[in-house]
Every structure is written in structure tokens, then in C-alpha cells.
Enzyme design. Structure first.
Site, PDB file in Angstrom:
ATOM      1  N   LYS A   1      50.464  60.973  50.991  1.00 50.93           N
ATOM      2  CA  LYS A   1      49.596  60.347  51.843  1.00 50.93           C
ATOM      3  C   LYS A   1      48.928  59.251  51.196  1.00 50.93           C
ATOM      4  O   LYS A   1      48.555  59.021  49.949  1.00 50.93           O
ATOM      5  CB  LYS A   1      48.535  61.436  52.238  1.00 50.93           C
ATOM      6  CG  LYS A   1      48.834  62.671  52.989  1.00 50.93           C
ATOM      7  CD  LYS A   1      48.711  62.060  54.438  1.00 50.93           C
ATOM      8  CE  LYS A   1      47.295  62.039  54.902  1.00 50.93           C
ATOM      9  NZ  LYS A   1      47.296  61.994  56.308  1.00 50.93           N
TER      10      LYS A   1
ATOM     11  N   HIS B   1      49.139  48.071  77.280  1.00 55.14           N
ATOM     12  CA  HIS B   1      49.185  49.539  77.612  1.00 55.14           C
ATOM     13  C   HIS B   1      49.709  50.198  76.436  1.00 55.14           C
ATOM     14  O   HIS B   1      50.333  51.277  76.585  1.00 55.14           O
ATOM     15  CB  HIS B   1      50.010  49.768  78.808  1.00 55.14           C
ATOM     16  CG  HIS B   1      49.554  49.031  79.926  1.00 55.14           C
ATOM     17  ND1 HIS B   1      48.617  49.540  81.025  1.00 55.14           N
ATOM     18  CD2 HIS B   1      50.099  47.804  80.464  1.00 55.14           C
ATOM     19  CE1 HIS B   1      48.525  48.790  81.859  1.00 55.14           C
ATOM     20  NE2 HIS B   1      49.223  47.564  81.686  1.00 55.14           N
TER      21      HIS B   1
ATOM     22  N   SER C   1      45.235  62.143  49.500  1.00 58.70           N
ATOM     23  CA  SER C   1      44.968  63.332  49.673  1.00 58.70           C
ATOM     24  C   SER C   1      44.802  64.286  48.425  1.00 58.70           C
ATOM     25  O   SER C   1      45.851  64.130  47.907  1.00 58.70           O
ATOM     26  CB  SER C   1      45.888  63.657  50.894  1.00 58.70           C
ATOM     27  OG  SER C   1      45.874  65.161  51.209  1.00 58.70           O
TER      28      SER C   1
ATOM     29  N   GLU D   1      39.471  52.517  58.805  1.00 60.42           N
ATOM     30  CA  GLU D   1      39.126  54.054  59.571  1.00 60.42           C
ATOM     31  C   GLU D   1      37.351  54.038  59.480  1.00 60.42           C
ATOM     32  O   GLU D   1      36.850  54.546  60.319  1.00 60.42           O
ATOM     33  CB  GLU D   1      39.471  55.325  58.959  1.00 60.42           C
ATOM     34  CG  GLU D   1      40.686  55.645  59.321  1.00 60.42           C
ATOM     35  CD  GLU D   1      41.651  56.562  58.370  1.00 60.42           C
ATOM     36  OE1 GLU D   1      41.228  58.085  59.083  1.00 60.42           O
ATOM     37  OE2 GLU D   1      41.995  56.449  57.382  1.00 60.42           O
TER      38      GLU D   1
END
Ligand code: ARG
Length: 462
Positions: A286, A159, A280, A293
Site C-alpha cells: 500500500k 457523472h 500500511s 484524504e
């Protein structure tokens, strides 16, 4: 004949509408079958000569011509023509240009219907072998990393809540198991792909004395297909391939999700190599995990291709229908997508750096050894349900005290059960917890090392 298609225009009184010609043409996307189309044609001509349908001289001229056409295609000098519709007619026209009338004999005893079915099977067979090569490369990378991280302790989750400590190597070997099944599914699919449809001709077979078993042998197919109608019509083998590809993507997507989480500042379990990330343009701090992704995102298109193919096939009457021309783009897209994602993963995994201390700290928090304390009490005679309750109360106490179970004193623990003694601290450490799961399939470092060895031997033998 007035400007009608030279391959089938005999019965036509007017030329094809210009837009219809473009609309029905597949040359824009099926040209990538050229090598397999020529491979199939050479085998077909060879078989025809052995069966005396062509003379040996005719066959030799055709084979030389086909090889010359292939050389032209590879040199980029052949101009594909939309008027010639598809890869089959483009190649046949180029052949006839080169060798003259004898080129027109190549199509004896076959149809584009069995020709395309053969081409896709040849193409898919190569694709499966390539994907399985990439799967193998990725499996090796995972097993190597698992061996190096056999002692690294991280939290295991259910979970997405801290459950019990596991070793990072064990987690990586779970990924390897998923990929192993993917590999086996592809091998199984290959059996149904590797069957020769050629000889089915348009749908009913041909009147020439052909030897289909010989063509199968020449092309490395396991056998010729049983039924001519089925041979030219069904694409279930391609759907099955796409399904197996979809499962690979599903697995890669799950791995991606974990990599993205782990690479976040909040988890900080791993460092991804810079060259697999991007920055970024506005936020200088970043480092984005673009590769996982994108892999996660590309999973959707492979699922979509599966649905395209299923829907494409669902209400087609026997035998061949032009609908089937629509199978190419989804199939090619699935091959390219799965191959690219596997390649990126196989290249990236060896360079993942585990942040071992961070993983250890996370594993030691969250009361991850609570089950170990319950097991300790059971081994001292307490029924499991009662032990569960004792540990629950200890955890509640720890939460109030802001302390992990291993940080409570012996006296504090003994408030909950008199069965607890000083040796309890051996099971409350994460090291003790993983080491105790020392059986086949368990997370103990010993077991992970043994599993790596088995996996390596297995890969070497398959
Ligand atoms: N381009 C066609 C395909 O991809 C080849 C077979 C065409 N056959 C026909 N009878 N029109 O399926």
C-alpha cells in the site's frame, strides 16, 4: 476589596468562584492575539497623546512598556494568569508591573469590547494576507503543471463516466479558476474586516476627545466604523471569512477526491510523491494518499466552524455579549486548517507525475469521441438529432464488436451513414478531438498554453 478581580472587582463583595473564573476565562486560547493586542494598544496610546488625553511622556513610557511585555511573551517568560481572565487584562497587568501606575492609564477611553473587536480584525487581516499568499503559491504550482501537461490527453468525465477527451492541463486550469475566485472572495472580505471598531468603547462611545480616524490610520485600517453599538457586537466579518474559508476547503476537497481516485491502481493516472503518502502496517503493497484524504476530511471541521459562528451570533441582542468570546476557537481553527491544507497542496502539486500513457489509453476507450463523429456528420449536412442517432447505433455496434469507433473499418462505419468518408478517422482520434476544441476556454493544447500564459500574467499583476 477581598480577592476580587483587580480590573473590575470594585463593586463585588466576594471573590469569583474558582470554577467560574476558569469557566469564563479566555486566556487559554486568546493569548495568541497578544501581538495584535499590543499593536492596537500602541496605536491607542499614540492617539491619546496626540489628543492630549495622555502626556507624551506617559505615552512613551506606555509604548516602551508594551514592547517590553511583548519581548517577555516572545521569550516565554510571561506567565499567563487565569485569574486575569483574558489576553487584554494579562497584558495590562504585566505592563503595570513593569512601568507602575501610568500603565493603568492605557485603558482610558476604551473597553475590552472595542479592544477585542479590534484585535480580531487585525488578526484576521494578517490571516487573509497569509492565506492569499498560500493560494497564490498553489495557483502558480497548478499553472506550471498545466503548462507542462498541455498536450497530455485524459478522459473528461460527466457523472464520472467517460465523456470526451480533455487535456490534463485544461483540467488543472479548471482548479486554478476555482482558487482564483477564492482569492477574490478573500480580498473582498478583507474590505469589511479592515475597519476600526476602537473608540466604540463599551458600546456607546467615550467622553474623551478621541480621534478615531487617526487610530485607524495608525493601524492601517481603511476607516473607523460608523456605529459604536454595531462595532462591538457584530462578528459578521469573521463569519464571512469562515464562509470564504469553507469554499476554499470545498474546492480543495474536490481536488482531493480526484487525486485519490487518480492515484488508485484502477485509474493510475498520477503518481503522488512518496513523501506525501504513507504505508500500511499490515499490507506491504500500500501507498496511501493521506494528504488529499486528510484535506478532504478536514473540510468538515471548517464547515462546522462556520455553523458554530452563525449560531453563536443568531440571537444576540445589541450590543456586546459574552457569547462573542466563543468566536475565537472556531476562527483560529479555521485559519490553521485552511492554511495547513493550502500549504500541503502547494508543496505537493509540483511533484505530481502524470501517467501519460495510462491517461491516453483511458481517454481512447469509452467511446469518448462519439460527439466528434456526430459533429462530423452535422458538418456534412445531417441534422444534429439524426447524427446523434447514427452515432448511437455505431457505438452499439462497437460494443458488440468490442471495438472503439476509431477501430471500426470505414465500411463498418458507412453502414450507419453514407456521409462518412475516409477523413472520419481524423476526428475519431483523441488528439483530433481535443485539437478541434480550439476556442477561448476550450481544451485544445493551443488554448491551454494561451490560458497558462494569461493566468501567469494575471498572477504577476494582481
Ligand atoms: N474575552 C472577551 C472576548 O473574547 C473580551 C471582551 C470581554 N468584555 C467583557 N465585557 N467581558 O470577547
Amino acid at each position: 476589596m477581598n480577592q476580587t478581580n483587580s480590573s473590575w472587582g470594585g463593586r463585588f463583595a466576594e471573590a469569583t468562584d474558582a470554577f467560574v473564573a476558569e469557566f469564563t476565562a479566555s486566556i487559554g486560547f486568546d493569548q495568541r492575539l497578544y501581538r495584535h493586542d499590543i499593536q492596537g494598544s500602541i496605536a491607542h496610546a499614540t492617539m491619546l497623546a496626540e489628543c492630549a488625553v495622555l502626556t507624551v511622556a506617559e505615552k512613551d513610557t506606555i509604548v516602551q512598556g508594551l514592547l517590553a511585555v511583548q519581548a517577555d511573551i516572545e521569550a516565554g517568560t510571561l506567565v499567563w494568569s487565569v485569574a486575569l481572565e483574558d489576553v487584554h487584562m494579562n497584558i495590562e497587568a504585566a505592563l503595570t508591573d513593569k512601568i507602575g501606575t501610568v500603565g493603568k492609564k492605557l485603558h482610558t477611553g476604551r473597553s475590552r469590547n472595542d479592544q477585542i473587536a479590534t484585535d480580531i480584525r487585525l488578526y484576521l487581516r494578517d490571516a487573509i494576507d497569509h492565506l492569499n499568499g498560500e493560494l497564490t503559491r498553489l495557483q502558480h504550482a497548478l499553472i506550471d503543471l498545466a503548462g507542462a501537461e498541455a498536450d497530455t490527453i485524459m478522459p473528461g468525465f460527466t457523472h464520472l463516466q467517460t465523456a470526451q477527451p480533455v487535456t490534463f492541463g485544461h483540467h488543472l486550469l479548471a482548479w486554478n479558476e476555482m482558487l482564483q475566485r477564492d482569492y477574490e472572495r478573500m480580498i473582498d472580505c478583507r474590505k469589511r474586516v479592515n475597519i476600526l471598531p476602537l473608540g466604540a468603547a463599551a458600546l456607546a462611545g467615550t467622553t474623551y476627545p478621541i480621534d478615531r480616524a487617526r487610530t485607524a490610520e495608525l493601524l492601517g485600517f481603511d476607516r473607523a466604523s460608523e456605529n459604536s453599538l454595531d462595532s462591538v457586537s457584530d462578528r459578521d466579518f469573521a463569519i464571512e471569512f469562515n464562509h470564504d474559508g469553507a469554499l476554499i476547503m470545498m474546492h480543495l476537497s474536490r481536488m482531493s477526491e480526484e487525486l485519490v481516485l487518480w492515484a488508485s491502481a484502477q485509474f493510475n493516472f498520477i503518481d503522488l510523491p512518496d513523501r506525501f503518502c504513507t504505508g500500511s502496517s499490515i499490507m506491504p503493497q500500500k501507498k496511501n494518499p493521506d494528504v488529499p484524504e486528510l484535506v478532504r476530511g478536514k473540510t468538515g471541521r471548517v464547515y462546522g466552524n462556520l455553523f458554530s459562528l452563525l449560531t453563536l451570533m443568531k440571537s444576540q441582542p445589541l450590543a456586546y455579549n459574552k457569547d462573542n468570546q466563543e468566536d475565537k476557537e472556531p476562527i483560529f481553527d479555521t485559519i490553521d486548517t485552511v492554511a495547513g491544507c493550502l500549504r500541503a497542496f502547494a508543496d505537493m502539486i509540483p511533484h505530481i507525475e502524470a501517467q501519460r500513457e495510462q491517461m491516453h489509453t483511458a481517454a481512447a476507450g469509452g467511446y469518448s469521441t462519439a460527439t466528434d463523429l456526430a459533429d462530423y456528420l452535422v458538418k456534412r449536412g445531417l441534422p444534429f438529432r439524426d447524427a446523434h442517432e447514427v452515432v448511437g447505433a455505431s457505438v452499439a455496434f462497437g460494443i458488440v464488436e468490442r471495438k472503439d469507433l476509431s477501430e471500426l473499418s470505414l465500411e463498418q462505419l458507412q453502414q450507419f451513414s453514407s456521409l462518412i468518408e475516409a477523413d472520419v478517422f481524423e476526428v475519431l482520434t483523441v488528439e483530433g478531438s481535443v485539437a478541434a476544441r480550439d476556442h477561448f476556454g476550450g481544451t485544445a493544447p493551443n488554448q491551454v498554453r494561451a490560458a497558462c500564459l494569461r493566468a501567469q500574467v494575471f498572477l504577476a499583476q494582481r
